[in-house]
Each structure stands twice: as C-alpha cells, then as structure tokens.
Design a protein around this motif. Structure first.
Motif, PDB file in Angstrom:
ATOM      1  N   ILE A 223      38.816  47.959  36.222  1.00 25.27           N
ATOM      2  CA  ILE A 223      40.241  48.242  36.432  1.00 25.27           C
ATOM      3  C   ILE A 223      40.398  49.714  36.777  1.00 25.27           C
ATOM      4  O   ILE A 223      40.064  50.599  35.983  1.00 25.27           O
ATOM      5  N   THR A 224      40.847  49.991  37.991  1.00 26.61           N
ATOM      6  CA  THR A 224      41.022  51.343  38.504  1.00 26.61           C
ATOM      7  C   THR A 224      42.103  51.292  39.570  1.00 26.61           C
ATOM      8  O   THR A 224      42.306  50.251  40.203  1.00 26.61           O
ATOM      9  N   SER A 225      42.762  52.426  39.787  1.00 29.53           N
ATOM     10  CA  SER A 225      43.824  52.453  40.797  1.00 29.53           C
ATOM     11  C   SER A 225      43.291  52.173  42.197  1.00 29.53           C
ATOM     12  O   SER A 225      44.060  51.880  43.112  1.00 29.53           O
ATOM     13  N   ALA A 226      41.965  52.248  42.372  1.00 27.95           N
ATOM     14  CA  ALA A 226      41.388  51.980  43.689  1.00 27.95           C
ATOM     15  C   ALA A 226      41.251  50.474  43.966  1.00 27.95           C
ATOM     16  O   ALA A 226      40.918  50.092  45.086  1.00 27.95           O
ATOM     17  N   HIS A 227      41.487  49.619  42.955  1.00 30.24           N
ATOM     18  CA  HIS A 227      41.295  48.174  43.137  1.00 30.24           C
ATOM     19  C   HIS A 227      42.618  47.435  43.175  1.00 30.24           C
ATOM     20  O   HIS A 227      43.476  47.652  42.316  1.00 30.24           O
ATOM     21  N   ASP A 228      42.754  46.530  44.126  1.00 27.12           N
ATOM     22  CA  ASP A 228      43.866  45.585  44.061  1.00 27.12           C
ATOM     23  C   ASP A 228      43.400  44.403  43.196  1.00 27.12           C
ATOM     24  O   ASP A 228      42.236  44.354  42.791  1.00 27.12           O
ATOM     25  N   PRO A 229      44.291  43.465  42.867  1.00 22.58           N
ATOM     26  CA  PRO A 229      43.896  42.380  41.954  1.00 22.58           C
ATOM     27  C   PRO A 229      42.685  41.575  42.445  1.00 22.58           C
ATOM     28  O   PRO A 229      41.850  41.149  41.638  1.00 22.58           O
ATOM     29  N   ASN A 230      42.553  41.391  43.760  1.00 18.80           N
ATOM     30  CA  ASN A 230      41.383  40.679  44.292  1.00 18.80           C
ATOM     31  C   ASN A 230      40.089  41.415  43.988  1.00 18.80           C
ATOM     32  O   ASN A 230      39.084  40.816  43.592  1.00 18.80           O
ATOM     33  N   ALA A 231      40.116  42.732  44.200  1.00 16.62           N
ATOM     34  CA  ALA A 231      38.921  43.538  43.942  1.00 16.62           C
ATOM     35  C   ALA A 231      38.603  43.500  42.450  1.00 16.62           C
ATOM     36  O   ALA A 231      37.432  43.347  42.059  1.00 16.62           O
ATOM     37  N   THR A 232      39.622  43.605  41.616  1.00 16.34           N
ATOM     38  CA  THR A 232      39.397  43.554  40.166  1.00 16.34           C
ATOM     39  C   THR A 232      38.679  42.254  39.801  1.00 16.34           C
ATOM     40  O   THR A 232      37.680  42.260  39.070  1.00 16.34           O
ATOM     41  N   ASN A 233      39.172  41.134  40.347  1.00 18.07           N
ATOM     42  CA  ASN A 233      38.537  39.837  40.073  1.00 18.07           C
ATOM     43  C   ASN A 233      37.084  39.815  40.498  1.00 18.07           C
ATOM     44  O   ASN A 233      36.220  39.305  39.774  1.00 18.07           O
ATOM     45  N   HIS A 234      36.832  40.363  41.678  1.00 19.91           N
ATOM     46  CA  HIS A 234      35.461  40.392  42.173  1.00 19.91           C
ATOM     47  C   HIS A 234      34.552  41.128  41.188  1.00 19.91           C
ATOM     48  O   HIS A 234      33.471  40.637  40.830  1.00 19.91           O
ATOM     49  N   TRP A 235      34.994  42.294  40.717  1.00 17.55           N
ATOM     50  CA  TRP A 235      34.125  43.091  39.840  1.00 17.55           C
ATOM     51  C   TRP A 235      34.033  42.514  38.439  1.00 17.55           C
ATOM     52  O   TRP A 235      33.023  42.708  37.753  1.00 17.55           O
ATOM     53  N   VAL A 236      35.034  41.750  38.038  1.00 17.48           N
ATOM     54  CA  VAL A 236      34.931  40.979  36.783  1.00 17.48           C
ATOM     55  C   VAL A 236      33.755  40.004  36.892  1.00 17.48           C
ATOM     56  O   VAL A 236      32.910  39.906  35.989  1.00 17.48           O
ATOM     57  N   HIS A 237      33.672  39.300  38.031  1.00 18.02           N
ATOM     58  CA  HIS A 237      32.573  38.352  38.224  1.00 18.02           C
ATOM     59  C   HIS A 237      31.219  39.055  38.231  1.00 18.02           C
ATOM     60  O   HIS A 237      30.243  38.546  37.681  1.00 18.02           O
ATOM     61  N   ILE A 238      31.173  40.220  38.870  1.00 13.43           N
ATOM     62  CA  ILE A 238      29.904  40.959  38.937  1.00 13.43           C
ATOM     63  C   ILE A 238      29.470  41.395  37.529  1.00 13.43           C
ATOM     64  O   ILE A 238      28.284  41.308  37.184  1.00 13.43           O
ATOM     65  N   CYS A 239      30.406  41.843  36.714  1.00 12.31           N
ATOM     66  CA  CYS A 239      30.065  42.197  35.323  1.00 12.31           C
ATOM     67  C   CYS A 239      29.429  41.011  34.618  1.00 12.31           C
ATOM     68  O   CYS A 239      28.418  41.148  33.924  1.00 12.31           O
ATOM     69  N   ARG A 240      30.034  39.846  34.778  1.00  9.67           N
ATOM     70  CA  ARG A 240      29.492  38.637  34.126  1.00  9.67           C
ATOM     71  C   ARG A 240      28.100  38.335  34.648  1.00  9.67           C
ATOM     72  O   ARG A 240      27.182  38.066  33.876  1.00  9.67           O
TER      73      ARG A 240
END
Ligand code: AMP
Ligand code: MN
Ligand code: MN
Ligand code: MN
Length: 281
Positions: A223-240
């Motif tokens: 979660i960062t100001s550089a991410h829109d909700p789609n990007a946030t979702n993508h990086w959530v998946h990568i963390c997992r």
C-alpha cells in the motif's frame, strides 16, 4: 480493518527531498494520529536523531528507517530498511558510498537542464536543498515548478527528469545484495518500496524477487500512494506467492505535493498477509 490503522512506514524530511524538517514531520504525524511512524529518507540517516527525539516529545511510536537507491537491470529500485540501528558501520559506510556521487550527478543534471534552455538551474535547485549531501531530482523539479516553467513536478519528470529524458543523468547506485545486507547488518528489515513504479519486464521482476528472497529480503510495500487498487491487488498476490510480509506508507514529501497525507493511506491490507510492522506493535 484491524491491521492498517494509521501505520505509515515511508516518509521524507529535509534530510533528503522532503520539505518538512524531521520535527515538523513528526508533529504532523502526531496531528494525524499516526499509530506507527517511520522516517525513510533517501540514502541517509541524518534526520533520524531529530525525528526520534520529536517522536518522544509528541508521543508518536517511531521506527527508524532509510530508503536505499539500488540499480537493478538498468532501472533504479528503492529498498526501504525499517527498524535499523542507524549507527551500524556497515550501513553508514554503505550509505556514504551511495551518496558519494550524488553531487557530481546533480551538477551534470543542472548542466543538462541549462543546455535545454532553463536558467540558473544549479543555484535554483540548491535553494530547495537543506542537506547538501543529498541532492535529488525532486529538488530540480521543485525549482522548475517554482520558477514557473511547469505546473507540476510530475510534468517536469515526464518531460525532463525521467529515464531517457534530456535532464536525466545515469548513475550507479548500490546493488540489491548490498542494500539488503546493509539493512540486515543494522538489524532492520528490507522492503521493496513502491514496486508498481519500476519499468521491469516480467522476466526481470522474477529475477528481482527470486534474488530478494534468496538474500533474505523481508517484505514488499503493498500500500503506497504510487499504487492504484489494481496494483495493490497485484502486489498482495506477489506477497502471498513469495511468502513475503507486507508494508505500507504514504511516501509523503510535502503538503502541497503528496497525494496522501501522513497516515491517511486509504487502503487496508488483507488479513492473511503478515504486516511487516507486527514486530513493533
Ligand atoms: P533521485 O533519488 O535523485 O533519483 O530522485 C528521485 C526522487 O524524485 C523520488 O524519490 C521522488 O521524490 C521524486 N520523483 C520521482 N518521480 C517523480 C514524479 N513523477 N513526480 C514527482 N516526483 C518524482
Ligand atoms: Mn523522494
Ligand atoms: Mn522511492
Ligand atoms: Mn520515498
């Protein structure tokens, strides 16, 4: 909503390219009721002592941080270190090494921008610099906006300061291995900052994440100001997928510039991810 309560682990002060002093920043964090706050200036720990002192005064839970510039696959990557002992020699000498070329790079940037027709770029940018050890592209962008040449810093980057544009000067930062090892040597955790900002191919991303995990890297800033909700979702998946913890931060630089104010992050991590800040709460 349980994990995301006003935790802000990415911010900048006048020790790098933010416009508030460390004390002013902490005061703002207190006013914004930030529950856990990290100062993460670029390639320097010079603001941490003042920030820690102010955090004690204002009662803001504080984590010492730094944002290290890294070169990877021809792109600049930022790795945030959190919970560092800023006196650790491996870290301080590493950061000195990273900072060493910044001033010469800035002089070249000034010359390149002057060749594009802008006047007094060096003197102009320096008026915005508070730590002469740490001149960033943001200082040049700020000057060109204040001089009336552009309406936003984003526009300056888009036309002159982004990679491949006429004011861009290439520079060799730390390696990923160095950044992670300096942070670990200082007892901190290593976080890939705002991953959505880098222009890397899928192959390069796979290589970066594999190396990061291999090096014992700890987390991704989801979660960062550089991410829109789609990007946030993508990086959530990568963390997992990679078993990495998750971090969050505004990347606040200035009240008039930053899309998110300190602590006002607007998104919440899913409950199954491990928040990197768990260990400090
Ligand atoms: P440097 O470390 O000197 O390469 O400068 C990088 C800094 O420039 C970042 O930390 C941001 O503060 C700033 N920056 C990069 N891209 C942009 C942009 N598009 N708009 C505003 N600031 C930017
Ligand atoms: Mn910056
Ligand atoms: Mn950054
Ligand atoms: Mn930052």
């Amino acid at each position: 909503m349980r994990k995301a309560q006003r935790v802000d682990l990415h911010s900048h002060s006048t020790a790098s390219d933010g416009v508030l002093t460390p004390s002013e920043l902490v005061k703002r964090a207190a006013q914004n009721r930030v529950a856990l706050f990290a100062l993460t200036d670029h390639d320097t720990v010079a603001g941490l002592a003042e920030a820690r002192e102010a955090a004690g005064q204002f009662g803001v839970p504080f984590v010492a941080g730094v944002e290290i510039s890294v070169s990877f696959a021809g792109e600049t990557i930022h790795v945030v270190g959190l919970g560092i002992d800023e006196t650790a020699p491996a870290l301080t000498t590493g950061l000195e090494q990273v900072r060493r070329g910044r001033t010469a790079r800035a002089r070249k940037m000034a010359a390149a921008l002057e060749a594009c027709g802008f006047a007094d770029v060096w003197e102009g940018a320096l008026r915005f610099v508070r730590n002469p050890d740490l001149i960033s592209r943001a200082h040049f962008a700020r000057y060109l906006v204040h001089a009336g040449h552009f309406s936003s810093m984003n526009a300056v980057f888009a036309h002159y300061l982004a990679k491949g544009k006429p004011g861009y000067v290439d520079y060799q930062w730390a390696t990923l291995q160095e950044a992670v090892s300096w942070i670990h040597a200082a007892g901190g955790v290593a976080v890939v900052a705002h991953p959505g900002r880098y222009r890397l191919s899928e192959r390069e991303w796979n290589a970066l994440l594999a190396e990061f995990v291999d090096l014992g890297g700890d987390a991704i800033e989801v979660i960062t100001s550089a991410h829109d909700p789609n990007a946030t979702n993508h990086w959530v998946h990568i963390c997992r997928r990679y078993g990495l913890a998750a971090s969050q931060g505004s990347d606040f630089h200035a009240p008039e510039e930053s899309p998110w104010d300190l602590g006002a992050l607007g998104h919440t991590l899913p409950d199954d991810l491990v928040p990197v800040w768990q260990r400090w709460q």
